[in-house]
Design a protein around this motif. Sequence first.
Motif, PDB file in Angstrom:
ATOM      1  N   VAL A 156      54.080   4.889  32.849  1.00  0.00           N
ATOM      2  CA  VAL A 156      55.269   6.055  32.544  1.00  0.00           C
ATOM      3  C   VAL A 156      56.651   5.725  33.494  1.00  0.00           C
ATOM      4  N   ASP A 157      57.721   5.522  32.664  1.00  0.00           N
ATOM      5  CA  ASP A 157      58.889   5.387  33.388  1.00  0.00           C
ATOM      6  C   ASP A 157      59.669   6.750  33.294  1.00  0.00           C
ATOM      7  N   PRO A 158      59.608   7.481  34.380  1.00  0.00           N
ATOM      8  CA  PRO A 158      60.182   8.525  34.677  1.00  0.00           C
ATOM      9  C   PRO A 158      61.611   8.678  34.504  1.00  0.00           C
ATOM     10  N   GLU A 159      62.397   7.490  34.700  1.00  0.00           N
ATOM     11  CA  GLU A 159      63.860   7.437  34.331  1.00  0.00           C
ATOM     12  C   GLU A 159      64.208   7.686  33.192  1.00  0.00           C
ATOM     13  N   LYS A 160      63.541   6.800  32.173  1.00  0.00           N
ATOM     14  CA  LYS A 160      63.667   6.894  30.653  1.00  0.00           C
ATOM     15  C   LYS A 160      63.009   7.758  30.015  1.00  0.00           C
ATOM     16  N   GLY A 161      62.138   8.361  30.709  1.00  0.00           N
ATOM     17  CA  GLY A 161      61.314   9.637  29.966  1.00  0.00           C
ATOM     18  C   GLY A 161      60.155   8.871  29.110  1.00  0.00           C
ATOM     19  N   LEU A 162      59.784   7.712  29.402  1.00  0.00           N
ATOM     20  CA  LEU A 162      58.766   6.950  28.441  1.00  0.00           C
ATOM     21  C   LEU A 162      57.584   6.810  28.929  1.00  0.00           C
ATOM     22  N   ARG A 163      56.524   6.572  27.950  1.00  0.00           N
ATOM     23  CA  ARG A 163      55.052   6.486  28.400  1.00  0.00           C
ATOM     24  C   ARG A 163      54.692   5.043  27.439  1.00  0.00           C
ATOM     25  N   PHE A 164      54.165   3.993  27.880  1.00  0.00           N
ATOM     26  CA  PHE A 164      53.770   3.124  27.084  1.00  0.00           C
ATOM     27  C   PHE A 164      52.731   2.137  27.510  1.00  0.00           C
ATOM     28  N   PRO A 165      51.941   1.451  26.767  1.00  0.00           N
ATOM     29  CA  PRO A 165      50.716   0.546  27.553  1.00  0.00           C
ATOM     30  C   PRO A 165      51.612  -0.792  28.126  1.00  0.00           C
ATOM     31  N   ALA A 166      51.218  -1.004  29.358  1.00  0.00           N
ATOM     32  CA  ALA A 166      51.767  -2.182  29.712  1.00  0.00           C
ATOM     33  C   ALA A 166      51.015  -2.799  30.760  1.00  0.00           C
ATOM     34  N   ASP A 167      51.319  -4.040  31.066  1.00  0.00           N
ATOM     35  CA  ASP A 167      50.535  -4.799  32.355  1.00  0.00           C
ATOM     36  C   ASP A 167      52.017  -5.018  33.236  1.00  0.00           C
TER      37      ASP A 167
END
Length: 421
Positions: A14-25
Amino acid sequence: MEQKALWIVGAEAVDPEKGLRFPADLYVGEGKILGIFSGGLRSAASEIGPEAERLDGQGLILSPGLVDAHVHLRDPGQTHQETIETGTRAAIAGGVTSLLCMANTTPVLDNPSVLRQVIERARREGSCRTYPVAAVTERLEGRRLAPLELLAEAGAVAFSDDGKAVGDLVLMKEALQRAKALGKRIISHCEDSTQPARSRSAEWKMVERDLDLALQTGGLLHLAHLSLRESVRLVRQAKREGAPVSAEVCPHHLVLTQEDEGRYGTLAKMYPPLRSPEDREALREALSDGTVDVIASDHAPHAAQEKISSFLDAPNGIIGLETLFSLSFSALVESNVLSLPELLGKLSFHPARIFGLPAGRLEVGGPADLVLWNLRVRRKVEKFFSKSSNSPFLGWELPGAVDTVGVGGRIVFRGGRFLGH
Ligand SMILES: [Zn+2]
């Protein structure tokens, strides 16, 4: 000790600055986030060599560590309630990797030498990053301003007489002006002592006064623990007029109402007091439309015997670091007021932005202060890492659990336990 590089694989970031959630390593080294890989690049992570450690994030949410803008560590002075050591451990157990600690200790954080001692001790004894808030006035007495410039130089991130308001309008105005020149914020505990104690007007009248002063001076103002629909209405209006103000609410005001005083007694005594269901609704709305920027715990430890007294005599406040996320998640995400990235914004990115802290962002080159959350479980609140346990939420079943916490790239907490160094 040499620190191994770390791969966190398979989590949903979760990137709270951009408001995104995405699968990531994530690739972590030298205390920082060195790479964020989503989509096709994930296969690279499966070939992790012996030079790096691998942490499996399957089924977990990965976010920046929380930033709690309102914590009473009680140290120095009231160490039977909490210490820097126990308070920062409670923080980590709650997923908080940075906190602001308030000035109402004994002695008060109103001079550079006491402030430096707290910073130094937090570095040695603390588990999370600790940013002291210095007093606005000497001994919090509201008579003379503390040496704000020297305090800023010694490391104060903001100023507050929290526990009390700065009642004197002239002093508050000068404080806002001097803090502004330092690029620092004044955190206001809005309680007008000329109004009936614990009344609605005691809060909103002070909110109104402080917003006026912020508009007049351009001073940076942060309003702590707002609890009323009148207060958030005033903030909404002032923000429209361009006031440099930020606002905070606490989870207990989002979850409980004044009726709960009957059920929990002195464990439901805090300042500001619990309010009506309409107020609770107004706070939730104000979070959703951006009027309120920050959710903070107002973690206020008291020893058991101090809360065993009449409601009138009992001290204000409850602990909150270890229930900050779960209560907020249940009040806001489970009831569709905020998305998960929005909630994490109120708990990390926004407080970091407002107080200028290197935290709350998921970015390459940023500090690797990270939390893995397990949102598939509910957890019964049973015991605390805090030295105190004054919480009305003991025995509650709350959603979400902290799985793993890393500070500066080092895993410090995993599966409910602290790891040795
Ligand atoms: Zn306060």
